[in-house]
Enzyme design. Structure first.
Site, short mmCIF file in Angstrom:
data_model
loop_
_atom_site.label_atom_id
_atom_site.label_comp_id
_atom_site.label_asym_id
_atom_site.label_seq_id
_atom_site.Cartn_x
_atom_site.Cartn_y
_atom_site.Cartn_z
N HIS A 228 -8.88 -36.63 12.02
CA HIS A 228 -8.82 -36.83 13.55
C HIS A 228 -10.25 -36.23 14.16
CE1 HIS A 228 -4.25 -37.36 13.67
NE2 HIS A 228 -4.59 -38.04 12.91
N GLN B 292 0.49 -47.81 17.96
CA GLN B 292 1.45 -46.57 18.38
C GLN B 292 3.11 -47.33 17.95
OE1 GLN B 292 1.49 -43.48 19.55
NE2 GLN B 292 -0.96 -43.95 19.35
N LYS C 124 5.51 -47.52 14.25
CA LYS C 124 6.24 -46.58 14.08
C LYS C 124 7.88 -46.91 14.23
CE LYS C 124 7.97 -41.59 14.55
NZ LYS C 124 7.83 -40.33 15.09
N ASP D 274 -2.93 -30.36 15.88
CA ASP D 274 -4.19 -30.82 16.91
C ASP D 274 -3.35 -31.50 18.12
OD1 ASP D 274 -3.32 -33.52 16.19
OD2 ASP D 274 -5.20 -34.35 15.66
N THR E 33 -3.02 -34.52 19.20
CA THR E 33 -2.19 -35.74 18.86
C THR E 33 -0.75 -35.46 18.77
OG1 THR E 33 -2.73 -36.05 16.33
CG2 THR E 33 -4.39 -36.94 18.25
N ARG E 34 -0.31 -34.06 18.29
CA ARG E 34 0.85 -33.89 17.91
C ARG E 34 1.72 -33.30 18.91
NH1 ARG E 34 0.14 -37.15 13.81
NH2 ARG E 34 -1.32 -36.58 12.44
N HIS F 3 -3.35 -39.13 0.95
CA HIS F 3 -2.78 -40.59 1.58
C HIS F 3 -2.83 -41.94 0.87
CE1 HIS F 3 -2.02 -37.62 4.76
NE2 HIS F 3 -2.63 -38.28 5.61
N LYS G 101 2.10 -29.39 5.44
CA LYS G 101 1.45 -30.58 6.10
C LYS G 101 0.43 -30.22 6.96
CE LYS G 101 1.73 -35.34 7.29
NZ LYS G 101 1.03 -35.31 8.27
N HIS H 149 8.33 -38.67 8.95
CA HIS H 149 7.20 -39.31 8.84
C HIS H 149 7.33 -40.36 7.76
CE1 HIS H 149 2.90 -39.83 7.52
NE2 HIS H 149 2.62 -39.15 8.69
#
Length: 419
Positions: free
Chosen positions: A109, A293, A296, A72, A74-75, A199, A183, A173
């Site tokens: 998402h 954000q 990470k 999607d 966001t990647r 998850h 995935k 990840h």
């Protein structure tokens, strides 16, 4: 005493501080990989020499309906570069465009707009092939339950296709170990019930950055994708500038294993000792727009600092938390309460709070940001508006001989340490 000047990105600017040279263990950054002559040639090389499988055109047949999973929006996966050579080989095997569905793995998402779909695949393929989000029909088929108890409910088009291909990029990840490979299908093409069940294992031992064989989340993904019938993958490893370093194609497990090695070579940095203090920058904008954000960077930094040590996280966070659920959990619950709540039921946003809570139970976090000080304190972090002030406070707490690692790009650097 001699001092080294260190500088890290912060929002649209940077922050500098002086670290005594005798205290500084070093600066941890991703390696500079050798890039292929061209990205197009590298993708073709991978498709021509697949790992653990025949060439794609030797596996498919003209009668087959094919689903190609794509990331999607966001990647960072370069879908528009991966699809043309992939579809060309399908065409050579006699598969028509009308038999191909490009499915964006949405998971939990939001849906894409038509314009976003076109951007992701390119105008030509958007015109030629059906392009759908995995959740837009709401039609999921129950395949079975994994050995870890995850009910596998997958999009009907995926369940009923003749050949299933997954594209994507492989990177570290923080609880699935690595992205990419299976995935794209689990959770990508699955229902929210499947996503939540998988998850929810993020807090189990082994569910961490760079873990694969012992990672319950990742192994559950692999088992579920095998149940669904994932046939083939085309994945890439990107450098920090989002350029293709390596492409891999072929068997979903064997090809992904090669990509994991490359990921480690680019982003993994071996360290022989953990420091008392780690200065970790999320990397400036857009990576420090909000705490959601910047998490990470905090997650990666924890590997470089000893238990009871201090992480000085620099992240401007002009948008604050960036996500309402993260804010609600971080400011309204105790650390153990957050972790237990997510252990009982996975909730998007809360999963980030649980990851932060796990760090805070073992390390102190000094947050250099633009966020309100009282709000930061409610998150059990110590607020600062100056890197110098935060570093002075850290030395005051741990002593003048405290050791320091610096991570200027903590969001994309993974310290590899084994006691």
């Amino acid at each position: 005493m001699e001092a080294a000047t260190i500088e890290v990105r912060y929002g649209k600017t940077s922050l500098a501080a002086q670290v005594p040279s005798g205290n500084l263990l070093g600066i941890l950054v991703p390696s500079e990989p050798v890039l292929p002559p061209s990205e197009e040639e590298e993708i073709e090389r991978a498709l021509e020499s697949p790992i653990g499988a025949p060439r794609l055109e030797d596996m498919v047949e003209p009668r087959m309906n094919v689903v190609v999973m794509a990331s999607d929006i966001t990647r960072p996966s370069p879908t528009a570069k991966l699809l043309p050579p992939l579809l060309h080989r399908l065409s050579r095997a006699g598969v028509k465009d009308s038999q191909i569905t490009i499915m964006f793995g949405i998971g939990i998402h939001r849906h894409h707009t038509p314009e976003e779909k076109e951007v992701l695949v390119g105008a030509d393929i958007f015109r030629r092939c059906r392009c759908v989000d995995s959740t837009e029909s709401g039609d999921f088929v129950y395949i079975g339950t994994t050995s870890r108890g995850t009910p596998v409910e997958v999009n009907r088009l995926v369940a009923e296709c003749d050949f299933l291909i997954a594209t994507g990029n492989v990177e570290y990840h923080y609880f699935a170990g690595y992205s990419g490979g299976a995935k794209a299908v689990v959770p990508g093409a699955c229902s929210s019930r499947t996503v939540e069940a998988n998850h929810s294992m993020q807090l189990l031992p082994g569910a961490e950055t760079g873990s694969y064989e012992e990672n319950p989340v990742r192994q559950d993904i692999e088992e579920a994708a095998k149940m669904v019938g994932l046939d083939y993958i085309l994945n890439v490893v990107l450098d920090p500038g989002k350029r293709i370093v390596r492409a891999v194609a072929g068997h979903p497990v064997a090809a992904h294993a090669e990509a994991r090695k490359v990921t480690g070579a680019v982003y993994g940095v071996e360290i022989r000792r953990q420091a008392d203090i780690v200065i970790a920058s999320a990397g400036g904008r857009p990576k420090d727009l909000n705490l959601y954000q910047a998490q990470k960077a905090l997650e990666n930094a924890k590997h470089a600092v000893r238990e009871g040590g201090i992480i000085v996280l620099t992240a401007e966070c002009p948008e604050g938390f960036g996500e309402a659920t993260l804010e609600r959990y971080m400011t309204g619950m105790g650390l153990d309460e957050i972790i237990e709540s997510v252990r009982r039921k996975f909730v998007l946003g809360a999963h980030k709070a649980a990851a932060v809570a796990r760090v805070l139970k073992q390390k102190d976090v000094y947050l250099v940001s633009a966020m309100d000080a009282q709000t930061v304190e409610r998150c059990r972090m110590k607020p600062f508006y100056s890197l110098d002030d935060a570093l002075r406070s850290a030395f005051s707490a741990l002593g003048s001989d405290a050791t320091v690692w610096v991570m200027p790009y903590a969001g994309s650097t993974v310290p590899l340490y084994s006691a």
